[in-house]
Design an enzyme around this catalytic site. Structure first.
Site, PDB file in Angstrom:
ATOM      1  N   LYS A  79       9.551  -2.803   3.560  1.00 39.43           N
ATOM      2  CA  LYS A  79      10.681  -2.637   4.472  1.00 39.43           C
ATOM      3  C   LYS A  79      10.630  -3.693   5.546  1.00 39.43           C
ATOM      4  O   LYS A  79       9.567  -3.959   6.119  1.00 39.43           O
ATOM      5  CB  LYS A  79      10.563  -1.255   5.132  1.00 39.43           C
ATOM      6  N   SER A 109      15.887   3.774  10.109  1.00 44.37           N
ATOM      7  CA  SER A 109      16.136   3.182   8.786  1.00 44.37           C
ATOM      8  C   SER A 109      15.510   4.041   7.695  1.00 44.37           C
ATOM      9  O   SER A 109      16.077   4.222   6.612  1.00 44.37           O
ATOM     10  CB  SER A 109      15.518   1.789   8.697  1.00 44.37           C
ATOM     11  N   LYS A 127       3.646  -1.890  12.069  1.00 49.73           N
ATOM     12  CA  LYS A 127       4.617  -1.054  12.785  1.00 49.73           C
ATOM     13  C   LYS A 127       4.909   0.233  12.001  1.00 49.73           C
ATOM     14  O   LYS A 127       4.891   1.327  12.557  1.00 49.73           O
ATOM     15  CB  LYS A 127       5.908  -1.861  12.984  1.00 49.73           C
ATOM     16  N   LYS A 160       9.802  -8.830   5.051  1.00 52.95           N
ATOM     17  CA  LYS A 160      10.747  -9.526   5.937  1.00 52.95           C
ATOM     18  C   LYS A 160      11.455 -10.598   5.135  1.00 52.95           C
ATOM     19  O   LYS A 160      10.881 -11.154   4.188  1.00 52.95           O
ATOM     20  CB  LYS A 160      10.006 -10.178   7.117  1.00 52.95           C
ATOM     21  N   HIS A 191       0.841  -1.210   0.000  1.00 47.08           N
ATOM     22  CA  HIS A 191       0.000   0.000   0.000  1.00 47.08           C
ATOM     23  C   HIS A 191       0.868   1.248   0.000  1.00 47.08           C
ATOM     24  O   HIS A 191       0.423   2.316  -0.387  1.00 47.08           O
ATOM     25  CB  HIS A 191      -0.969  -0.006   1.197  1.00 47.08           C
TER      26      HIS A 191
END
Ligand code: NAD
Length: 473
Positions: free
Chosen positions: A72, A364, A96, A108, A67
């Site tokens: 990440k 990050s 998160k 991931k 979306h």
């Protein structure tokens, strides 16, 4: 996140999601779309080991949601890696990122190896081949999917990844943004090491600055004078303890896997860290009392308990004995659903991992922005700010006929360095996320806990994004 016994890890994330989704009015279809993992890439590839034998490596990359782009999430090297776990962790990354307003989808990766059983050269070969496989399928890139470190990986692996990527995509000007958590010399950002611990501190400090919340818990406003217990003196625990102590809190208990120590007058995390380095144990620290078991630390009398080591450490067995008023989940999944229920009954506030330990991903994001802008934070404005501040100060001193102290002068003049800006961006992020989650919780007294409120906040943001995006025909 803890896996409930009867459910797989991914299913238990889905259950938490469903529990929160009941408090929203989103179309069932949109909720289904948010929950689903969009792309799952399972791969096998051979590497030649140092002894000449060939081993087939099992690895994954999951993109849970697009979306927002890029996706990440870290890459884990562990024996325990499996598809369900990577899917669960990827979906948690979506939520998160949404909670802390980092404009990424969740992803991931995992490689099913125990990194301690491989030589450095073998690990390099595995990491580079994994990256090449991702490139082949268009599963990595600054605008596609941006990995980061996780269990068993660190700046070294990230440097291998960016080097492999850049060599396979010659001329790609933004190649450095294909991965974060890199060494500074390879495009990393200052302030990453302490980011998660600092984020934990900023999040809890904001909670402690909320008058209504403190009143309900029977605590005074602010961090100063609060008693803290930290479990785990690794990266996250060490830095959390440091920032709490520096803000005037008292770290009365520290736990490591070999044991726990207590001192009502407060412990200095760095002294304890050095003592452990020297003696091999946290125990017998001068002036502190040894506790019989390391888990006894979790049951100490204190205001704030910070589990920063492992998952499932506070569960149905020991939650009843927790005496802290606030539990700040610095680790991932330290409290089980059973513990959550006990906390609700006892009026203990559990500040959930999904947002409290988001400092790493937030910084990050800053690293990725730095890579895309090709300039170090602070480079453009540092001198300008210092000159301007010097001028303003000079004018004030001239008009008032008084001079400020050297210490004050230094503080006022100081133009921002990269680390200052990264810390400031993190502070802003954690404060706004805390307020947003609390606002969701306050709006509906039926919401049982802050974790559910955090999920609702995430669902609302991702769903809004999908709704505004329109679904492709
Ligand atoms: P770390 O390996 O640096 O530190 C963990 C520490 O916990 C180690 O010192 C270890 O000895 C200690 N420990 C192990 N078992 C223990 C036990 N039974 N009792 C007390 N201490 C014990 O890891 P970390 O990076 O600090 O991560 C800690 C937790 O925070 C993990 O759950 C991780 O997923 C989570 N987390 C880390 C980051 C990050 O940026 N590092 C970001 C988000 C979440």
């Amino acid at each position: 996140m803890s896996a409930h016994q009867a459910y797989s890890f991914f299913q238990s994330v889905e259950r938490s999601f469903d529990k929160a989704a009941k408090f929203t009015n989103w179309d069932l279809g949109i909720l289904e779309q948010i929950k689903a993992c969009n792309s799952v890439y399972q791969m096998r590839f051979p590497i030649k080991k140092d002894d000449g034998s060939i081993e087939v490596i099992e690895a994954y990359r999951v993109q849970h949601s697009q979306h927002k782009s890029p996706c990440k999430g870290g890459i884990r090297f562990s024996d325990e890696v499996n598809q369900d776990e990577v899917m669960a962790l990827a979906s948690l990354m979506t939520y998160k990122c949404a909670i802390v307003n980092v404009p990424f989808g969740g992803g991931k990766g995992g490689i099913k190896i125990n990194p301690r059983k491989y030589s450095e050269y073998e690990l390099e070969k595995i990491t580079r081949r994994y990256t090449a496989e991702l490139v082949k399928k268009n599963f990595i890139g600054p605008g596609i999917d941006v990995p980061a470190p996780d269990y068993g990986t660190g700046p070294r692996e990230m440097a291998w990844i960016v080097d492999t990527y850049a060599s396979l995509r010659p001329g790609e000007i933004d190649a450095a943004g294909c991965v974060t958590g890199k060494p500074i010399t390879q495009g990393g950002v200052r302030g990453r090491t302490e980011a998660t611990g600092l984020g934990v501190f900023f999040g809890i400090r904001e909670v402690c600055n909320m008058e209504d919340v403190m009143k309900k818990l029977g605590l005074t406003l602010g961090i100063e004078g609060k008693t803290i217990v930290v479990q785990g003196l690794g990266n996250v625990g060490y830095h959390s303890a440091k920032f709490f102590r520096e803000a005037g809190a008292k770290v009365v208990g520290l736990a490591e896997y070999e044991g726990a120590i207590y001192n009502a007058d407060g412990l200095n995390e760095d002294d304890v860290f050095q003592h452990r380095k020297k003696t091999g144990s946290i125990l017998n620290f001068p002036g502190a009392t040894n506790l019989a078991k390391n888990t006894d630390a979790l049951e100490l009398e204190c205001d704030i308990l910070i589990p920063a080591a492992l998952e499932n450490v506070i569960n149905g067995d020991n939650a009843q004995r927790v005496k802290a008023k606030i539990v700040g989940e610095a680790a991932n999944g330290p409290c089980t659903p059973e513990a959550d229920e006990v906390f609700t009954q006892k009026g203990i506030l559990c500040v959930p991992d999904m947002y409290l330990n988001a400092g790493g991903v937030t910084v990050s994001y800053f690293e990725w922005l730095k890579n895309l802008s090709h300039v170090r934070y602070g480079r453009m404005e540092k001198r300008f700010t210092e000159n301007l501040n010097g001028h303003i100060l000079g004018q004030i001193e001239e008009l008032s006929g008084k001079k400020v102290s050297d210490k004050e002068r230094q503080f006022i003049m100081h133009g921002p360095e990269e680390q200052d800006l990264v810390h400031s961006g993190l502070e802003e992020t954690m404060i706004s996320a805390t307020r947003e989650i609390m606002a969701v919780w306050n709006a509906n007294p039926a919401i049982p806990d802050m974790r559910t409120a955090a999920y609702i906040s995430a669902i609302n943001k991702v769903a809004t994004s999908y709704a505004e995006l329109g679904i492709f025909p």
